[in-house]
Design a protein around this motif. Structure first.
Motif, PDB file in Angstrom:
ATOM      1  N   THR A   6      12.692 135.256  68.199  1.00 43.12           N
ATOM      2  CA  THR A   6      13.396 135.795  67.293  1.00 43.12           C
ATOM      3  C   THR A   6      13.699 137.283  67.407  1.00 43.12           C
ATOM      4  O   THR A   6      14.840 137.647  67.278  1.00 43.12           O
ATOM      5  CB  THR A   6      12.800 135.627  65.639  1.00 43.12           C
ATOM      6  OG1 THR A   6      12.586 134.491  65.330  1.00 43.12           O
ATOM      7  CG2 THR A   6      13.636 136.261  64.347  1.00 43.12           C
ATOM      8  N   LEU A  38      20.502 140.456  61.851  1.00 42.45           N
ATOM      9  CA  LEU A  38      19.813 140.104  60.542  1.00 42.45           C
ATOM     10  C   LEU A  38      20.558 138.539  60.336  1.00 42.45           C
ATOM     11  O   LEU A  38      19.783 137.514  60.090  1.00 42.45           O
ATOM     12  CB  LEU A  38      20.258 140.641  59.218  1.00 42.45           C
ATOM     13  CG  LEU A  38      19.398 142.112  59.335  1.00 42.45           C
ATOM     14  CD1 LEU A  38      19.853 142.821  58.148  1.00 42.45           C
ATOM     15  CD2 LEU A  38      17.882 141.769  59.148  1.00 42.45           C
ATOM     16  N   VAL A  57      18.837 136.247  62.678  1.00 41.23           N
ATOM     17  CA  VAL A  57      17.403 135.563  62.198  1.00 41.23           C
ATOM     18  C   VAL A  57      17.485 134.500  60.926  1.00 41.23           C
ATOM     19  O   VAL A  57      17.111 133.724  61.328  1.00 41.23           O
ATOM     20  CB  VAL A  57      16.824 136.938  61.361  1.00 41.23           C
ATOM     21  CG1 VAL A  57      15.610 136.605  60.591  1.00 41.23           C
ATOM     22  CG2 VAL A  57      16.260 138.176  62.452  1.00 41.23           C
ATOM     23  N   ALA A 106      18.371 141.768  54.223  1.00 41.44           N
ATOM     24  CA  ALA A 106      17.234 141.918  55.198  1.00 41.44           C
ATOM     25  C   ALA A 106      15.930 141.092  54.641  1.00 41.44           C
ATOM     26  O   ALA A 106      15.660 140.322  55.314  1.00 41.44           O
ATOM     27  CB  ALA A 106      16.724 143.305  55.678  1.00 41.44           C
ATOM     28  N   GLY A 107      15.972 140.999  53.268  1.00 44.23           N
ATOM     29  CA  GLY A 107      14.880 140.318  52.376  1.00 44.23           C
ATOM     30  C   GLY A 107      15.335 138.905  52.665  1.00 44.23           C
ATOM     31  O   GLY A 107      14.311 138.109  52.529  1.00 44.23           O
ATOM     32  N   LEU A 139      14.353 137.621  56.049  1.00 44.60           N
ATOM     33  CA  LEU A 139      12.787 137.541  56.102  1.00 44.60           C
ATOM     34  C   LEU A 139      12.385 136.348  55.342  1.00 44.60           C
ATOM     35  O   LEU A 139      11.353 135.559  56.007  1.00 44.60           O
ATOM     36  CB  LEU A 139      12.206 138.691  55.580  1.00 44.60           C
ATOM     37  CG  LEU A 139      10.750 139.048  55.623  1.00 44.60           C
ATOM     38  CD1 LEU A 139      10.194 138.866  57.173  1.00 44.60           C
ATOM     39  CD2 LEU A 139      10.122 140.343  55.231  1.00 44.60           C
ATOM     40  N   VAL A 145      10.220 133.325  57.229  1.00 44.54           N
ATOM     41  CA  VAL A 145       8.895 133.297  56.730  1.00 44.54           C
ATOM     42  C   VAL A 145       8.882 131.612  56.344  1.00 44.54           C
ATOM     43  O   VAL A 145       7.737 130.823  56.804  1.00 44.54           O
ATOM     44  CB  VAL A 145       8.465 133.699  55.557  1.00 44.54           C
ATOM     45  CG1 VAL A 145       7.112 133.278  54.748  1.00 44.54           C
ATOM     46  CG2 VAL A 145       8.118 135.328  55.845  1.00 44.54           C
TER      47      VAL A 145
END
Length: 245
Positions: free
Chosen positions: A96, A146, A149, A226-227, A230, A234
């Motif tokens: 990543t 981002l 990701v 971004a959150g 993320l 996860v």
């Protein structure tokens, strides 16, 4: 560092990163050239217009990011990776990081290339004089990183190239806009859709027509996007550790 080096070698020994990088650059810079040549004199006065094609470039980057994972699942090389690195989270985070870093570089080159070409082609002043104008251009690379990701997370969850690519493209290019069509609440929901929020970070524009005032500032919009990336990453890592390779 060793894991990062390994992932970099694996990534750059395949053709897809090179072709996707060229395609992303061509799309973003090409749209800037088209807009610059087509707009009447005196109308192209905002720097944000030079980034008209960034959304299509982002779609290409997301395809590349998804393929970086799903190709390994397709050919079974992910099993070799996990045998060499039993800590799956570390291996996937290294991948990543490498893909996101490359996406960031591609995004910055594309954005500044588009802005530079438009500045040459147009008589208007398109200098980067304000913080907002710098974000319009320099922020593209951050959004690309981002978005990559998010695409990697989807690739880890779905594992199949066609399915992952279809999902990221359909969602990023169509689903969020279609949400606006939901009666009464559609436009309010749209304000919280991640790629719309990312666009608001870049452009600094407010709410969509008919909705309440934009709920987040530019900085808040970046943090939200971004959150989202993320959280999705996860979830995908938890899934990768629980499922068979």
């Amino acid at each position: 560092m060793t894991l990062l080096a390994v992932e970099r070698i694996k990534l750059f020994t395949t053709r897809s990163p090179w072709w996707c990088a060229l395609a992303a650059l061509a799309v973003v810079i090409g749209f800037a050239a088209i807009v610059s040549s087509a707009a009447p004199t005196g109308e192209l006065t905002e720097v944000s217009w030079t980034q008209f094609g960034y959304g299509f470039g982002m779609a290409v980057i997301m395809v590349f990011a998804a393929l970086s994972v799903t190709t390994e699942y397709r050919f079974g090389t992910i099993r070799t990776t996990f045998q060499a690195v039993p800590n799956r989270t570390s291996a996937l985070l290294a991948k990543t990081g490498v893909v996101a870093a490359l996406s960031l570089v591609i995004g910055e080159i594309a954005a500044f290339g588009a802005w530079g070409l438009a500045s040459i082609m147009r008589p208007e002043d398109l200098m980067l004089d304000t913080t907002a104008e710098w974000i319009n251009v320099a922020g593209v690379g951050v959004v690309f990183a981002l978005a990559s990701v998010i695409a990697i997370a989807v690739g880890i969850l779905i594992r199949h190239s066609a399915g992952a690519i279809s999902l990221v493209l359909i969602y990023a290019l169509a689903v969020e806009n279609l949400i606006q069509l939901i009666p009464k609440i559609g436009k309010d929901i749209y304000e919280w859709m991640p790629f719309h929020v990312a666009d608001r970070f870049l452009t600094g524009s407010g709410s969509s027509p008919g909705a309440a005032e934009a709920p987040l500032s530019q900085a808040g919009s970046l943090a939200y996007f971004a959150g989202f990336a993320l959280v999705l990453l996860v979830i995908s890592l938890v899934s990768a550790n629980k499922r068979d390779a």
